[in-house]
Design a protein around this motif. Sequence first.
Motif, PDB file in Angstrom:
ATOM      1  N   GLY A 249      -9.681  -5.988 -17.085  1.00  0.00           N
ATOM      2  CA  GLY A 249      -9.240  -7.327 -16.687  1.00  0.00           C
ATOM      3  C   GLY A 249      -8.165  -7.372 -15.618  1.00  0.00           C
ATOM      4  O   GLY A 249      -7.491  -8.385 -15.456  1.00  0.00           O
ATOM      5  N   PHE A 250      -7.950  -6.290 -14.876  1.00  0.00           N
ATOM      6  CA  PHE A 250      -6.997  -6.360 -13.759  1.00  0.00           C
ATOM      7  C   PHE A 250      -7.536  -5.552 -12.584  1.00  0.00           C
ATOM      8  O   PHE A 250      -8.554  -4.851 -12.705  1.00  0.00           O
ATOM      9  CB  PHE A 250      -5.596  -5.864 -14.173  1.00  0.00           C
ATOM     10  N   ARG A 251      -6.877  -5.686 -11.442  1.00  0.00           N
ATOM     11  CA  ARG A 251      -7.322  -4.966 -10.245  1.00  0.00           C
ATOM     12  C   ARG A 251      -6.284  -3.931  -9.844  1.00  0.00           C
ATOM     13  O   ARG A 251      -5.096  -4.117 -10.074  1.00  0.00           O
ATOM     14  CB  ARG A 251      -7.531  -5.952  -9.081  1.00  0.00           C
ATOM     15  N   LEU A 252      -6.758  -2.859  -9.224  1.00  0.00           N
ATOM     16  CA  LEU A 252      -5.853  -1.832  -8.691  1.00  0.00           C
ATOM     17  C   LEU A 252      -5.969  -1.820  -7.170  1.00  0.00           C
ATOM     18  O   LEU A 252      -7.058  -2.095  -6.639  1.00  0.00           O
ATOM     19  CB  LEU A 252      -6.247  -0.448  -9.229  1.00  0.00           C
ATOM     20  N   PRO A 253      -4.878  -1.478  -6.468  1.00  0.00           N
ATOM     21  CA  PRO A 253      -4.952  -1.450  -5.003  1.00  0.00           C
ATOM     22  C   PRO A 253      -5.634  -0.169  -4.509  1.00  0.00           C
ATOM     23  O   PRO A 253      -5.010   0.690  -3.897  1.00  0.00           O
ATOM     24  CB  PRO A 253      -3.477  -1.502  -4.584  1.00  0.00           C
ATOM     25  N   LEU A 254      -6.915  -0.048  -4.806  1.00  0.00           N
ATOM     26  CA  LEU A 254      -7.661   1.173  -4.481  1.00  0.00           C
ATOM     27  C   LEU A 254      -8.918   0.837  -3.711  1.00  0.00           C
ATOM     28  O   LEU A 254      -9.514  -0.216  -3.941  1.00  0.00           O
ATOM     29  CB  LEU A 254      -8.144   1.854  -5.762  1.00  0.00           C
ATOM     30  N   GLU A 255      -9.327   1.750  -2.846  1.00  0.00           N
ATOM     31  CA  GLU A 255     -10.659   1.658  -2.235  1.00  0.00           C
ATOM     32  C   GLU A 255     -11.379   2.962  -2.536  1.00  0.00           C
ATOM     33  O   GLU A 255     -10.788   4.033  -2.417  1.00  0.00           O
ATOM     34  CB  GLU A 255     -10.553   1.523  -0.720  1.00  0.00           C
ATOM     35  N   SER A 256     -12.652   2.877  -2.878  1.00  0.00           N
ATOM     36  CA  SER A 256     -13.432   4.094  -3.139  1.00  0.00           C
ATOM     37  C   SER A 256     -14.276   4.419  -1.913  1.00  0.00           C
ATOM     38  O   SER A 256     -14.963   3.546  -1.374  1.00  0.00           O
ATOM     39  CB  SER A 256     -14.313   3.898  -4.368  1.00  0.00           C
TER      40      SER A 256
END
Length: 416
Positions: A249-256
């Motif tokens: 239920g949350f977002r992380l400042p990541l790009e895959s």
Amino acid sequence: MQRYSGFGLAKHALSHHENWERQWRNPTPKKQYDVIIVGGGGHGLATAYYLAKEHGITNVAVVEKGWLGGGNTARNTTIVRSNYLWDEAAALYEHSMKLWEGLSQDLNYNVMFSQRGVMNLAHTLQDMRDVQRRVNANRLNGIDSVVLTPEEIQEIVPIMDCSKNARYPILGASWQPRAGVARHDAVAWGFARAADALGVDILQNTEVTGFKIRDGRVYGVHTNRGDIEAKTVGCVAAGNSGVLAKMAGFRLPLESHPLQALVSEPLKPVLDTVVMSNHVHGYISQTDKGDLVIGAGIDGYNGYGQRGSYPTVEHTLQAIVEMFPIFSRVRMNRQWGGIVDTCPDACPILSATPVKGLFFNCGWGTGGFKATPGSGHVFAWTLAKNQAHPIAAPFSIDRFHTGALVDEHGAAGVAH
Ligand code: FAD
Ligand code: PYC
């Protein structure tokens, strides 16, 4: 080391490798553990090992959707170094380097850590200034690091084109003599065997499909093999971290992104160190078996495929052949990709989350293999004490609100 006579060798060659002992158990998941680690890569397994060894927490499950090391752990190019610019990152990677130096003994498993040195080349005046600045910073932190002249580089790597009229002229390099390579799958196996021996359950083919969360606190995970409960859950899932965060239920400042590598046919020994060039996006080493291991910068698009695109291979091999004309007719045997989770400041996240009891260890991007023991060590401490280890504290997700970023793009070695 065991020695075989000619007869002994022949006998073992014909033995069909039968009756080998299992290196770790294949347990049925229990209903409840004290700690669940999501992700059976090197970092997850190291976390479980140190939880058991250093904190006496042995009622632990490592939940892995595939096989051990099948993520980035056994897809990486095995470079280990600690020459990062900022004090916070240098402390983390040097902590890891010290653990690498005793790891085979500690695990009683040969991870083939070979301190053959790593060289980061400079091709422009600005590269050279960055090299000098980083070497100075490393030395202030007690990390072995030196600036090399082109003549010194040529002496260490006679087969590299260090001439002034090369397409990518080499102005100098940073050099870390204690850096090197290790055998990546042995790292996963060594931690797995040692963790299992201390009572940790390693659950392969077990995919986490959701989290059990009530009143803002985690109390377990849903998996394809049923629900498992624990009041502490650590996610160590590299390129899939964003997917897991979304489930919680949350977002992380990541790009895959995809990151790929290649190996060549085996050659006679010609290169006994590791050479990296961030500027031209290529790096190279030679395995003990003789293969050249070559890697690239990330493929620039986002994706979850464990493969990369042809233009990146072409670009990287062009750069390698410019620097090493001797390799122009070497054939490549295999190419593959992994999914790397990149953070805006090229540093990892080792952190509590908005869900109590749920922690993430991720964002290692293109450079987490070198951190495997250190990451597991400080993350285990963090989970055991429900408080950030002092070395992990600067890598909390809060830094993306406070602005206290630790920008390591220059030291990342591989563009991302
Ligand atoms: P992984 O090994 O990827 O482990 C994560 C695990 O989580 C996986 O096994 C995955 O199957 C599992 N998982 C994911 N989702 C779920 C789920 N829902 N349920 C259960 N399990 C799940 N770093 C260096 O320092 N030096 C290098 O030379 C280097 N070269 C690289 C070259 C390439 C081509 C690549 C791809 C990476 C490279 N890296 C390098 C980066 C390094 O490999 C990673 O940072 C590091 O291995 C991450 O380890 P990990 O244990 O966190 O991740
Ligand atoms: O971080 O040193 C590194 C690295 C090398 C190759 C990929 N990452």
